[in-house]
Design a protein around this motif. Structure first.
Motif, PDB file in Angstrom:
ATOM      1  N   LYS A 149       0.156  14.561  18.553  1.00  0.00           N
ATOM      2  CA  LYS A 149      -0.876  15.548  18.259  1.00  0.00           C
ATOM      3  C   LYS A 149      -0.968  15.884  16.776  1.00  0.00           C
ATOM      4  O   LYS A 149      -2.032  16.030  16.214  1.00  0.00           O
ATOM      5  N   THR A 150       0.196  16.052  16.145  1.00  0.00           N
ATOM      6  CA  THR A 150       0.144  16.549  14.773  1.00  0.00           C
ATOM      7  C   THR A 150       0.966  15.663  13.856  1.00  0.00           C
ATOM      8  O   THR A 150       2.178  15.814  13.744  1.00  0.00           O
ATOM      9  N   LEU A 151       0.273  14.768  13.189  1.00  0.00           N
ATOM     10  CA  LEU A 151       0.970  13.852  12.292  1.00  0.00           C
ATOM     11  C   LEU A 151       0.852  14.275  10.837  1.00  0.00           C
ATOM     12  O   LEU A 151       1.380  13.611   9.946  1.00  0.00           O
ATOM     13  N   LEU A 152       0.121  15.376  10.605  1.00  0.00           N
ATOM     14  CA  LEU A 152      -0.205  15.704   9.227  1.00  0.00           C
ATOM     15  C   LEU A 152       1.044  15.877   8.365  1.00  0.00           C
ATOM     16  O   LEU A 152       1.147  15.321   7.270  1.00  0.00           O
ATOM     17  N   ALA A 153       2.024  16.626   8.869  1.00  0.00           N
ATOM     18  CA  ALA A 153       3.222  16.898   8.066  1.00  0.00           C
ATOM     19  C   ALA A 153       3.919  15.581   7.710  1.00  0.00           C
ATOM     20  O   ALA A 153       4.341  15.366   6.572  1.00  0.00           O
ATOM     21  N   GLU A 154       3.986  14.695   8.700  1.00  0.00           N
ATOM     22  CA  GLU A 154       4.634  13.398   8.487  1.00  0.00           C
ATOM     23  C   GLU A 154       3.892  12.589   7.417  1.00  0.00           C
ATOM     24  O   GLU A 154       4.499  11.983   6.534  1.00  0.00           O
ATOM     25  N   LEU A 155       2.565  12.633   7.523  1.00  0.00           N
ATOM     26  CA  LEU A 155       1.752  11.886   6.559  1.00  0.00           C
ATOM     27  C   LEU A 155       1.943  12.436   5.153  1.00  0.00           C
ATOM     28  O   LEU A 155       2.000  11.687   4.178  1.00  0.00           O
ATOM     29  N   ARG A 156       2.034  13.770   5.067  1.00  0.00           N
ATOM     30  CA  ARG A 156       2.223  14.382   3.744  1.00  0.00           C
ATOM     31  C   ARG A 156       3.526  13.890   3.096  1.00  0.00           C
ATOM     32  O   ARG A 156       3.578  13.646   1.900  1.00  0.00           O
ATOM     33  N   LYS A 157       4.584  13.748   3.938  1.00  0.00           N
ATOM     34  CA  LYS A 157       5.855  13.246   3.406  1.00  0.00           C
ATOM     35  C   LYS A 157       5.681  11.836   2.840  1.00  0.00           C
ATOM     36  O   LYS A 157       6.142  11.529   1.756  1.00  0.00           O
ATOM     37  N   LEU A 158       4.976  11.006   3.630  1.00  0.00           N
ATOM     38  CA  LEU A 158       4.765   9.627   3.189  1.00  0.00           C
ATOM     39  C   LEU A 158       3.891   9.588   1.937  1.00  0.00           C
ATOM     40  O   LEU A 158       4.089   8.759   1.048  1.00  0.00           O
ATOM     41  N   GLU A 159       2.935  10.521   1.888  1.00  0.00           N
ATOM     42  CA  GLU A 159       2.039  10.569   0.728  1.00  0.00           C
ATOM     43  C   GLU A 159       2.834  10.914  -0.526  1.00  0.00           C
ATOM     44  O   GLU A 159       2.656  10.317  -1.589  1.00  0.00           O
ATOM     45  N   LYS A 160       3.781  11.890  -0.366  1.00  0.00           N
ATOM     46  CA  LYS A 160       4.591  12.311  -1.523  1.00  0.00           C
ATOM     47  C   LYS A 160       5.425  11.170  -2.078  1.00  0.00           C
ATOM     48  O   LYS A 160       5.680  11.088  -3.275  1.00  0.00           O
ATOM     49  N   ARG A 161       5.836  10.292  -1.176  1.00  0.00           N
ATOM     50  CA  ARG A 161       6.651   9.157  -1.630  1.00  0.00           C
ATOM     51  C   ARG A 161       5.799   8.000  -2.127  1.00  0.00           C
ATOM     52  O   ARG A 161       6.318   6.944  -2.467  1.00  0.00           O
ATOM     53  N   GLY A 162       4.487   8.202  -2.127  1.00  0.00           N
ATOM     54  CA  GLY A 162       3.597   7.168  -2.653  1.00  0.00           C
ATOM     55  C   GLY A 162       3.440   5.984  -1.716  1.00  0.00           C
ATOM     56  O   GLY A 162       3.024   4.911  -2.126  1.00  0.00           O
ATOM     57  N   LEU A 163       3.793   6.181  -0.424  1.00  0.00           N
ATOM     58  CA  LEU A 163       3.696   5.059   0.519  1.00  0.00           C
ATOM     59  C   LEU A 163       2.328   4.974   1.178  1.00  0.00           C
ATOM     60  O   LEU A 163       1.943   3.925   1.690  1.00  0.00           O
ATOM     61  N   ILE A 164       1.619   6.105   1.201  1.00  0.00           N
ATOM     62  CA  ILE A 164       0.247   6.066   1.718  1.00  0.00           C
ATOM     63  C   ILE A 164      -0.636   6.900   0.791  1.00  0.00           C
ATOM     64  O   ILE A 164      -0.139   7.676  -0.031  1.00  0.00           O
ATOM     65  N   SER A 165      -1.931   6.725   0.926  1.00  0.00           N
ATOM     66  CA  SER A 165      -2.857   7.604   0.207  1.00  0.00           C
ATOM     67  C   SER A 165      -3.669   8.351   1.254  1.00  0.00           C
ATOM     68  O   SER A 165      -3.891   7.850   2.354  1.00  0.00           O
ATOM     69  N   MET A 166      -4.067   9.571   0.900  1.00  0.00           N
ATOM     70  CA  MET A 166      -4.899  10.336   1.836  1.00  0.00           C
ATOM     71  C   MET A 166      -6.089  10.889   1.088  1.00  0.00           C
ATOM     72  O   MET A 166      -5.980  11.303  -0.068  1.00  0.00           O
ATOM     73  N   GLU A 167      -7.206  10.871   1.743  1.00  0.00           N
ATOM     74  CA  GLU A 167      -8.371  11.501   1.137  1.00  0.00           C
ATOM     75  C   GLU A 167      -9.270  12.080   2.218  1.00  0.00           C
ATOM     76  O   GLU A 167      -9.173  11.685   3.391  1.00  0.00           O
ATOM     77  N   GLU A 168     -10.099  13.003   1.784  1.00  0.00           N
ATOM     78  CA  GLU A 168     -11.016  13.641   2.719  1.00  0.00           C
ATOM     79  C   GLU A 168     -12.300  12.841   2.685  1.00  0.00           C
ATOM     80  O   GLU A 168     -12.919  12.695   1.646  1.00  0.00           O
TER      81      GLU A 168
END
Ligand code: ADP
Ligand code: ZN
Length: 803
Positions: A149-168
């Motif tokens: 249901k809620t992957l946002l926190a996990e994605l933010r961690k990956l984003e901080k490590r530069g492993l993924i990018s996120m955009e709106e």
């Protein structure tokens, strides 16, 4: 970090939540948050932020839903005032006021950038899913795919490590091709990079624009996209797309083209006063009273131009959507489209959300809209215009019952801004304010270019009976005038405030009346659909050939609606091109514009319609206006019936003769001597005001008192009757207590004129008093402790509708 959250539930409380570390950077006042509430998750609004709390049991928010706040602190102050004044819990008020429906999860897009060794299984799964699609995917789809249901926190961690990018990413824009490529200069690398001439030129051009440019700006470069792509490979620039905010479709022009004009002396004086208010920096309310066609809109536009010139902002309220196409056309001639935001209930949630953010970000400088636009998050607001301020559509009757006209004055006062209430037929309250309060009175007495006011004929329908004693729908005078108008190749408007064919359907043998099952009203016959319909709910049945009571086949009906009127006219004037405008013919999007457009192009000779046709339209070839029955509004059980009738008749009369030929108005009525009708005939606003204000004073009606109406409703007939009686006793007891004795009076409880609507029985209790503060305190005490089983109590402050 803790936040105060307003949640849309029926409670005056707000709630404290803790913000987990990863969300702290995202929190801001005015954003929406998803919070746990009991066993549910609810959307709430951040209305305060603080370091600490005394509460021990605070729970964490689930996530922040908005990237940008929806309102500012100043706006919140105004929203709080409105919620409190109109007895609506803040959370409910905010969910009413703010655009809804869209949250960031549906907009977030993630793409894989890299890999690492030390990942949890979940993180590995995420990267694998993202890696399968090279362009990434929306968060929602990813969550579905992984069944989480809620992957946002996990994605933010990956984003901080530069492993993924996120955009709106916005969902599909409503207007195609509005996305624009933009280019951003990246930091100059330490190592020298070899560039072609064109690449060098392109870099210089982007640099010259502050490091950000639209592709369209780089016209001097040949095939800029290829060049920029090459530069992107070298790591010198980044290519992206701007998000062009969705806007409602720009309507075509209807009616006369708008050419800038020289103001006449009266307009100059009015504008001068308004500008003085704008530059004073303090609350400056005024009434701009001018007959229709006297050039009020021109004055508003000039005042807005000046406001924007000062770097400040304006809100421009108009009563109804039917009015806006013409106005927006006119405004977009005078202001760049990017500076105008439009808000009204006819636009979809996605567009509304985008318009809202355009306002909140300060990109839009003028907000035009219906009543809800009074809540627009406009910073640096200096001017509020309320056009046709007397119009009843400024009052919302359901959910949070507010008056946008009254709130405009409140907001102007809070912000030290100017507010212009304009009308040809100002409400009694507003006129009274110009005499007794600080409201300035500005007036335009002449029609532009001295066009004449229409001649008004009053026809006594008692003299229009046929051989059977029945009153014909159209008097001899009106028929004759229509004939003349058609001969002169001009246009007619026929106004009737009831739609449908017959408004009363009954059995000629047993007198059974066809009634709505959910509402205490008779059904209206709609001939073209062969249906009997309720105008208060969606109940409808096929018109039966036989009486369901006695089986008789003599089904009779009477009562005239617009559908029947149009049919009558067709019979009388078979050559004429006839159209009808009411909520039956305008239920589809764009149908207003279509009908009015046809009228403007001269493709309609006679337009039959409800009050929709009385407003704002400016059609030079309309020379005859017929009011088929002035009695519908006059006979309403409402102390404002005369005021409404005068306003309606004067407004509808104003639709005639706006071009070079003077107009004629024919008013049909059974009460020709009534002062509201006589004062309309002589265009005597002041006379009407004096008549009416004297009556109000005698009876202690507003503006000499304030009112709050309580509506008790429920599905059980007896329960509601009992509930109303209980509330009545409680009301009497509190009213005779020391705090309120002699300060207010309670009228009722009584059964509402519409005793049942949508299956709910209705009773009301009216509280009246001189001081609104006392009334408020009284009603709060009355409602807060009241425990009335099976009933809902709705509080309506400054009620406009007593049905
Ligand atoms: P209102 O809002 O009072 O109904 P408008 O501002 O719409 O009046 O003016 C009616 C018409 O007259 C419009 O077509 C407008 O462009 C035109 N008009 C307004 N002011 C002037 C003026 N000073 N001189 C000539 N035409 C004008
Ligand atoms: Zn009904």
């Amino acid at each position: 970090m803790f936040i105060e959250v307003a949640i849309p539930i029926p409670s005056d409380r707000t709630f404290t939540y803790a913000v987990p570390a990863e969300s702290r950077g995202d929190i801001a006042l005015g954003k929406r948050v998803l919070v746990p509430f009991g066993k549910r998750s609810l959307t709430g609004y951040v209305i305060g932020i603080r370091r600490s709390t005394d509460r021990k049991d605070t729970r964490d928010i689930i996530r922040v839903l908005d990237r940008e706040p929806l309102f500012h602190e100043e706006d919140l102050r105004f929203y709080r005032w409105a919620a409190d004044y109109y007895f609506t819990p803040l959370g409910k008020a905010l969910s009413e006021i703010l655009p809804g429906g869209i949250d960031i999860e549906s907009l977030l897009w993630a793409a894989k950038l890299g890999d690492a060794d030390d990942l949890t299984t979940l993180q590995q799964d995420i990267l694998e899913s993202l890696g399968r699609r090279s362009s990434g995917m929306p968060l929602r789809r990813l969550e579905n795919e992984l069944g989480k249901k809620t992957l946002l926190a996990e994605l933010r961690k990956l984003e901080k490590r530069g492993l993924i990018s996120m955009e709106e990413r916005m969902r599909k824009p409503a207007v195609k091709g509005r996305r624009e490529k933009i280019v951003t200069l990246l930091e100059t690398p330490v190592e020298p990079v070899k560039l072609t001439d064109r690449q060098g030129l392109a870099l210089a051009a982007v640099g010259a624009r502050g490091g950000n440019a639209r592709l369209a700006d780089l016209a001097e470069i040949n095939d800029p996209l290829t060049v920029l792509k090459a530069l992107e490979k070298k790591g010198l620039v980044r290519l992206g797309e701007t998000e062009t905010l969705r806007a409602p479709g720009t309507p075509g022009m209807i009616g006369r083209a708008d050419v800038p004009v020289r103001l006449n002396p009266e307009q100059e004086i009015a504008l001068g006063q308004i500008l003085k208010g704008i530059s004073s920096g303090v609350f400056s309310p005024c009434l701009l009273h001018g007959v229709t066609g006297s050039g009020k809109t021109e004055v508003y536009i000039r005042a807005i131009i000046e406001t924007l010139r000062r770097g400040e902002r304006a809100i421009y309220l108009v009563p109804e959507i039917a009015l806006t196409p013409q106005l927006i056309g006119r405004l977009s001639n005078r202001f760049p489209a990017g500076e105008i935001a439009v808000l009204h209930s006819g636009i979809g949630p996605a567009v509304r959300y985008d318009q809202w953010r355009k306002i909140q970000r300060g990109e839009a400088k003028i907000v035009v809209g219906a009543r809800s636009a009074i809540f627009a998050p406009v910073e640096n607001l200096r001017l509020i215009v309320v056009d046709e301020e007397h119009d009843s559509s400024y009052k919302q009757d359901e959910r949070m019952p507010y008056s946008a006209r009254d709130l405009a004055v409140v907001r102007a006062k809070q912000q030290g801004a100017a507010v212009v209430l304009g009308s040809a037929t100002p409400g009694l309250q507003t006129c009274y304010n110009t005499r007794e309060k600080e409201f300035a009175y500005l007036t335009l007495t002449k029609r532009v270019e001295n066009r004449e006011l229409p001649r008004v004929e009053v026809v006594d329908m008692k003299n229009e009976r046929d051989g059977y004693g029945r009153v014909r729908p159209l008097s001899r005078m009106l028929v004759e005038q229509i004939g003349r108008t058609l001969e002169a190749r001009k246009q007619c408007l026929l106004f009737l405030n009831r739609r449908g064919f017959n408004t009363y359907h009954y059995c000629g043998d047993c007198a059974h009346v066809f009634r709505c099952l959910n509402c205490a009203v008779s059904l209206t016959h709609h001939l073209s659909e062969g249906a009997l319909r309720c105008h208060y709910c969606d109940f409808s049945i096929k018109a039966p050939p036989l009486c369901p009571e006695c089986g008789g086949d003599r089904i009779l009906s009477y009562g005239l609606g617009t559908e029947k009127l149009a049919t009558e006219i067709e019979g009388l004037f078979p050559q004429a091109r006839i159209a009808r405008m009411d909520s039956d013919t305008t239920s589809t999007r764009g149908s207003h514009e279509r009908i009015l457009g046809a009228l403007g192009r001269g493709e309609i000779d006679i337009l039959v319609g409800t009050q929709m046709i009385t407003k704002g339209h400016d059609f030079p070839d309309v020379t005859l206006v017929g009011v088929v029955s002035a009695d519908t509004t006059l006979n309403m059980p409402d102390f404002r019936a005369a005021e409404r009738t005068f306003q309606l008749l004067t407004q509808v009369s104003g639709r005639g003769g706006r071009g070079d030929s003077p107009g004629t108005v024919v008013i049909q009525t059974l009460n020709p001597g009534h002062y509201a009708i006589q004062r309309t005939r002589t265009h005597d606003f002041t006379g009407f005001y004096e008549d009416e204000i004297a009556l109000r004073k005698d009876l202690a009606y507003p503006p000499f008192s304030r009112m709050i109406n309580l509506l008790v409703s429920g599905t059980g007939k007896e329960l509601v009757e009992k509930g109303a009686a209980l509330l009545g006793q409680r009301a009497a007891r509190i009213a005779s207590g020391i705090d309120f004795k002699g300060r207010l009076s309670v009228i009722g409880p009584m059964e509402a004129p519409l005793a049942k609507v949508r299956g709910r029985y209705r009773w009301q209790l009216l509280v009246r008093g001189k001081q609104v503060r006392a009334l408020h305190a009284y009603v709060r005490q009355l409602v807060e402790g009241a425990d009335i089983p099976g009933c809902e109590i709705r509080v309506d402050v400054d009620p406009m509708n007593f049905m």
